[in-house]
Design an enzyme around this catalytic site. Structure first.
Site, PDB file in Angstrom:
ATOM      1  N   CYS A 226      51.192   5.919 -29.739  1.00  0.00           N
ATOM      2  CA  CYS A 226      52.108   6.975 -29.267  1.00  0.00           C
ATOM      3  C   CYS A 226      53.338   7.042 -30.151  1.00  0.00           C
ATOM      4  O   CYS A 226      54.066   8.031 -30.148  1.00  0.00           O
ATOM      5  CB  CYS A 226      52.465   6.788 -27.796  1.00  0.00           C
TER       6      CYS A 226
ATOM      7  N   GLU B 299      50.386  16.778 -29.456  1.00  0.00           N
ATOM      8  CA  GLU B 299      49.991  15.452 -29.921  1.00  0.00           C
ATOM      9  C   GLU B 299      48.483  15.424 -30.194  1.00  0.00           C
ATOM     10  O   GLU B 299      47.694  15.824 -29.347  1.00  0.00           O
ATOM     11  CB  GLU B 299      50.329  14.411 -28.848  1.00  0.00           C
TER      12      GLU B 299
ATOM     13  N   GLU C  53      55.304   6.142 -19.611  1.00  0.00           N
ATOM     14  CA  GLU C  53      55.368   6.223 -21.078  1.00  0.00           C
ATOM     15  C   GLU C  53      54.231   7.127 -21.505  1.00  0.00           C
ATOM     16  O   GLU C  53      53.079   6.868 -21.168  1.00  0.00           O
ATOM     17  CB  GLU C  53      55.211   4.842 -21.723  1.00  0.00           C
TER      18      GLU C  53
END
Ligand code: ADP
Length: 480
Positions: free
Chosen positions: A281, A379, A247
């Site tokens: 996230c 990100e 993940e």
């Protein structure tokens, strides 16, 4: 100063040195000293887990239920104390931390039940006289590598299913937040986990994490962290034949259509973009806003941002805690500056003074951005969101999908037609309609597509896809 050791084969052992765990809210608040493990200890822990697997894999559902249920009850009974530790070491507000601890307890309760619900299939064979039985078995020793942003929930949602389905684990939490993982493993040990079933190795990824990934006593790796580390972990796992689950990051879009309820849209975006200091996230980092509502929406966001209280997360008035450390703060500020240089207008994003020395940053909203700008492609992992103005729904959907990530995606609209179309066509593992991209339940699958995730989903009963392997048995009539 309290010192905390690693758990290897049921023994608490020191490492080669002690790492101070310093609060991001207050450089004078040292939570404790935590032992850094090394590569040799990693190998010893993995071998102990391998040995423990021989009996734990044969344990019955009642034994697993009791361990997980008891663990859950202890976590929930110590919620306030664990929340305070989490808030001190990671920086999220006390109420966010309490919710995370609660979730960790609920996860253990859920998987206690799952241990009683492991099932299989019985099918007639295509050959007469034969029956086919499909059963699930544990995979063996699982290495768990976890990040700093959910210090108790992520270890919980990896350890609980691993044990429920009969695996043994070696967990390596992030260096920044060993405290919650240590408490969780201590609780498991106190609740009766047999030696070697749960092993804890704190310390740096480059030493302990790598050794875990390399170990021939480890059968599978479940990793949550950055896309870059995830890629190298996956390559090593594939080349050594380990099962792997990753993940990683997100660049999650929240579309705000012209027909959206303004109050709902602003609530959803403030929460999704800035709560937990944007360090999720699943945070909404790209706000894709219709031309008709754009100006009023930006004005309303600015008004709400001015009211957000940034500060010490232990203060009940605080809504946004500190950034996790100096390195992350520098990264957030670098992205904010770059967004300005690439043509965006930045609102907020300044450092905030507080009574203590911590990494306090006001949330930042960058308007006037284009999908190709760095701020919309990479990100940030901080309290930073950008706004992309679009002409209509079709353009909004295209921009939402214009990313290499695909974890969570949201839309604010009062139109069933657009909500339904978006739900089917956005390229993400999770879709949110009129609710923030972050904030998920523990009993349903969690995970994404594209560069956000790799391998089987986590959480809910879907977790069994990763934590078990299937056996197909053919039984001829006449077997007694
Ligand atoms: P971040 O940049 O947010 O810290 P990372 O992906 O570096 O994210 O870290 C996530 C987890 O992976 C942490 O527990 C970290 O220690 C671990 N880690 C870092 N590098 C490696 C590596 N090379 N191999 C295995 N684990 C690693």
């Amino acid at each position: 100063m309290n010192q905390y050791r690693n758990l290897i084969n049921g023994e608490w052992v020191a490492g080669d040195h002690w790492r101070p765990n310093v609060s991001p809210s207050d450089s004078k608040d040292v939570i404790g000293e935590y032992a850094d493990a090394d590569a040799l200890q990693t190998e010893i822990a993995a071998a102990a887990a391998r040995e423990a697997f021989r009996s734990w894999s044969k344990s019955g559902p009642q034994e697993r239920f009791e361990l997980l249920d008891q663990t859950a009850s202890i976590i929930l009974s110590r919620k306030a104390e664990l929340a305070r530790l989490l808030s001190r070491e990671e920086g999220k507000t006390l109420s966010e931390a309490a919710a995370e601890v609660q979730r960790a307890g609920q996860i253990f309760k859920f998987f206690a039940g799952e241990a009683l619900r492991i099932n299989g299939e019985l099918l007639p064979s295509i050959r007469s006289g034969l029956t086919v039985e499909v059963t699930r078995e544990p995979i063996g020793v699982v290495g768990l590598i976890t990040p700093w942003n959910f210090p108790i929930a992520i270890p919980a949602w990896k350890i609980a299913p691993a044990l429920a389905y009969g695996n043994c684990v070696v967990i390596k939490p992030a260096e920044l937040v060993p405290g919650c993982a240590w408490e969780l493993v201590k609780i498991l040990s106190d609740a009766g986990a047999p030696p070697g079933v749960v092993n804890l190795l704190m310390g740096p990824g480059a030493a302990v994490g790598e050794a875990l990934v390399r170990s021939s006593n480890v059968d599978a790796i479940s990793f949550t962290g950055s896309a870059m580390t995830g890629q190298t972990v996956a390559e090593k796992c594939v080349s050594s034949g380990k099962k792997v689950q990753l993940e990683m990051g997100g660049k999650n879009p929240m579309v705000v259509l012209d027909d959206a309820d303004m109050d709902v849209a602003v609530d959803v975006c403030i929460n999704g973009s800035f709560y937990s200091t944007g360090q999720r996230c699943t945070a909404s980092s790209r706000l894709i806003v219709g031309r008709g509502i754009h100006d009023l929406f930006v004005e309303a966001m600015h008004a709400r941002m001015r009211l957000l209280k940034v500060g010490n997360p232990l203060d009940s008035q605080t809504q946004i805690g500190p950034v996790v450390d100096a390195r992350q703060l520098a990264q957030d500020e670098r992205y904010i500056r770059l967004a300005g240089r690439e043509g965006g207008s930045v609102f907020g994003g300044a450092r905030v003074d507080a009574d203590t020395e911590g990494f306090f940053l006001a949330p930042a909203l960058v308007t006037g951005t284009h999908p190709s700008m760095t701020i919309n492609q990479e990100e940030v992992f901080g309290p930073v969101a950008s706004v992309i103005q679009v002409n209509d729904y079709d353009e909004a959907l295209a921009v939402a999908n214009d990313t290499r990530f695909g974890l969570s995606a949201g839309i604010c609209t009062t139109s069933l037609k657009y909500a339904s179309h978006f739900k089917r066509n956005v390229e993400a593992g999770m879709v949110m309609i009129n609710t923030p991209t972050a904030g998920v339940d523990y009993h349903v699958p969690f995970g994404g597509r594209k560069k956000s995730s790799y391998g089987a989903r986590e959480q809910g009963s879907y977790a069994q896809e990763f934590f078990t392997t299937v056996k197909t048995a053919y039984i001829a009539a006449g077997v007694v």
